[in-house]
Motif scaffolding. Structure first.
Motif, PDB file in Angstrom:
ATOM      1  N   LYS A  90     -19.791 -61.268 -36.128  1.00 46.40           N
ATOM      2  CA  LYS A  90     -20.075 -60.285 -36.880  1.00 46.40           C
ATOM      3  C   LYS A  90     -20.733 -59.081 -36.637  1.00 46.40           C
ATOM      4  N   GLU A 149     -12.107 -60.032 -37.932  1.00 45.35           N
ATOM      5  CA  GLU A 149     -11.416 -61.303 -37.990  1.00 45.35           C
ATOM      6  C   GLU A 149     -11.509 -62.385 -36.987  1.00 45.35           C
ATOM      7  N   GLU A 173     -18.260 -70.197 -46.173  1.00 42.39           N
ATOM      8  CA  GLU A 173     -18.056 -69.080 -47.352  1.00 42.39           C
ATOM      9  C   GLU A 173     -19.609 -68.474 -47.632  1.00 42.39           C
ATOM     10  N   THR A 176     -20.472 -64.134 -41.431  1.00 46.56           N
ATOM     11  CA  THR A 176     -19.198 -64.202 -40.883  1.00 46.56           C
ATOM     12  C   THR A 176     -18.386 -63.071 -40.803  1.00 46.56           C
ATOM     13  N   GLN A 185     -15.277 -60.901 -41.825  1.00 47.56           N
ATOM     14  CA  GLN A 185     -14.845 -60.977 -43.141  1.00 47.56           C
ATOM     15  C   GLN A 185     -13.655 -61.627 -43.228  1.00 47.56           C
ATOM     16  N   ARG A 186     -12.783 -61.768 -42.278  1.00 47.16           N
ATOM     17  CA  ARG A 186     -11.704 -62.693 -42.527  1.00 47.16           C
ATOM     18  C   ARG A 186     -11.891 -63.753 -41.356  1.00 47.16           C
ATOM     19  N   SER A 218     -11.409 -69.120 -51.654  1.00 50.46           N
ATOM     20  CA  SER A 218     -12.416 -68.555 -50.616  1.00 50.46           C
ATOM     21  C   SER A 218     -12.017 -66.982 -50.658  1.00 50.46           C
ATOM     22  N   CYS A 219     -13.070 -66.017 -50.553  1.00 49.40           N
ATOM     23  CA  CYS A 219     -12.797 -64.595 -50.111  1.00 49.40           C
ATOM     24  C   CYS A 219     -12.468 -64.361 -48.704  1.00 49.40           C
ATOM     25  N   LYS A 220     -12.750 -65.351 -48.039  1.00 44.27           N
ATOM     26  CA  LYS A 220     -12.765 -64.984 -46.676  1.00 44.27           C
ATOM     27  C   LYS A 220     -11.632 -65.833 -45.844  1.00 44.27           C
ATOM     28  N   THR A 279      -7.993 -66.714 -45.013  1.00 42.50           N
ATOM     29  CA  THR A 279      -6.772 -65.915 -45.283  1.00 42.50           C
ATOM     30  C   THR A 279      -5.873 -66.765 -45.650  1.00 42.50           C
ATOM     31  N   ASP A 310      -3.992 -59.984 -45.103  1.00 37.59           N
ATOM     32  CA  ASP A 310      -4.390 -61.419 -45.233  1.00 37.59           C
ATOM     33  C   ASP A 310      -3.516 -62.340 -44.912  1.00 37.59           C
TER      34      ASP A 310
END
Ligand code: SF4
Length: 422
Positions: free
Chosen positions: A175, A181, A209, A213, A215-216, A238-240, A242, A387
């Motif tokens: 990150k 990603e 989560e 990290t 973002q993806r 999860s928002c991360k 895919t 995503d």
């Protein structure tokens, strides 16, 4: 001394090549183009006969354009079939490849038994490969499932995994370096176990989560047997992670699945796909299929074909069955003739094209987020993935590279989806 690394095969092997290069640079060797290097390292796959053909082709090519360089063959092919080395100058196994500087002055063959190999420690420091928007990070290696067609357990040894702490640290480093990603790869990710706590892949994903990290986070491939309610729940919230799962199905015939040593049935897979769609909006599901496994008759093949037809999936990766000496399937009969295999592969690839198109059409006029990559197409376009792994082409703009960008999907031209940047 200058070196060049050529990689074939899976994403785990791409990570291995990254580590090989990194270690050589630490020891003072300098990366160079193929034409101007002292040593050429081929980190080679061996899962199919085609993979073997690629090695031979590359070695011929390398000898033609740089006849003075020393050729080192390593990776799974060197590990399992060291005698089929196409006259490389040095052959080193999967264990030795992470300390190549110790071997570069040798000649001959040095291959330890793969089963004892520990997982190499990750270290994400120094420069990352330039222009990277997606980084493949190996968190697991080895396999003890011994599916009857697969040579990988012999090449990679028993399962072992990277500690969760080490993964969290590495992802934080990625990150900080601007990677947006990361793809978690492994030989069989469902076998992931933290070495000290025994925590599995779902636990790891849960912990990521709330960690720093990229973002993806993409999961390279997941065995259908691992997809339980908890896993689905973690991915759906999860928002991360895919919304894209690649499932190695291999066959839709229960008889063939059993002969392959796969421990699920077609009905189990149908149920998993339904549950995934119910829980995860717009989930993209890809599948691997092997066509022409020994004793696959027309009716078994059609069971696979019809199953793929009815399932709501995005794409297929289709492979003709390839006999690998040393596996259980190598002695299974009757073999499927090559021309039949080819016809089946072709039929499945046509089905793949239909599936992809139908999946793309769902997203026309929808607003999606892509991560544009640096490569130029026709000198005009750039590509970015959503995503859920849809490639969208937009007019090239340098400042968009590696920046999440909102687009509207405007049209499908042939098999290319065009988007308009918002
Ligand atoms: S699970 Fe089966 S196909 Fe996958 S690496 Fe292990 S033996 Fe090979």
């Amino acid at each position: 001394m200058k070196f060049y690394v050529h990689t074939t095969g899976c994403k785990a092997n791409q990570w291995d090549s990254y580590m090989i290069s990194k270690r050589l640079k630490e020891k003072g060797l300098i990366p160079a183009p193929l034409i101007d290097t002292d040593i050429i390292i081929i980190n080679a796959c061996t899962v199919t006969e085609n993979a073997e053909r690629d090695i031979r082709r590359f070695i011929n090519h390398a000898r033609n354009i740089n006849g003075d360089a020393k050729i080192i063959l390593t990776g799974c092919h060197a590990q399992v079939y060291p005698e089929r080395n196409f006259d490389a100058d040095l052959i080193v196994g999967n264990y030795e490849k992470f300390n190549l500087e110790k071997w570069v002055h040798q000649k001959g063959s040095y291959v330890e038994n793969a089963r004892i190999i520990p997982i190499e420690k990750s270290s994400i420091d120094g420069l990352l490969p330039a222009g990277k928007t997606r980084f493949f990070f190996k968190i697991q290696d080895g396999c003890n499932q011994f599916c009857t067609y697969c040579i990988v357990p012999y090449a990679r040894g028993i399962p072992r995994s990277r500690p969760i702490e080490e993964i969290i640290e590495a992802l934080k480093a990625l990150k900080m370096k601007g990677i947006q990603e990361v793809v978690l790869t492994g030989i069989e990710l469902s076998l992931y176990r933290d070495p000290s706590t025994g925590k599995g892949l779902s636990d790891l994903l849960y912990e990521l989560e709330n960690s720093e990290t990229p973002q993806r986070i993409r999961i390279s491939s997941i065995n259908p047997l691992y997809i339980d309610d908890r896993f689905i729940d973690i991915v759906s919230r999860s928002c991360k992670i895919t919304k894209h799962l690649h499932i190695p199905l291999q066959s839709g015939s229960d008889r063939i699945l059993e002969k392959m040593g796969r421990r699920y049935t077609r009905n189990m897979v149908v149920d998993i796909i339904d549950r995934l769609h119910n829980a995860i909006k717009d989930v993209a599901i890809g599948m691997d299929i092997i066509a022409g496994f020994p004793s696959e008759d027309d009716s078994a093949f059609m069971e696979t074909y019809r199953l793929i037809e009815i399932m709501d999936i995005y794409y297929l990766h289709v492979f003709p069955y390839s006999l690998r000496e040393g596996t259980t399937a190598a002695s299974m009969t009757p073999a499927v003739p090559d021309f039949v295999k080819r016809k089946r592969v072709q039929a499945l690839r046509q089905l793949d094209a239909i599936k992809r198109k139908a999946f793309y059409m769902r997203f026309l006029e929808r607003r999606l987020k892509i991560l544009p990559e640096g490569k130029k197409y026709s000198n005009l376009f750039m590509k970015g993935y959503t995503d859920n792994y849809i490639p969208v082409y937009i007019p090239f703009k340098k400042n968009l590279v590696n920046h999440f960008t909102d687009v509207i999907i405007k049209e499908l031209q042939g098999n290319i989806l065009l988007g308009r940047v918002l």
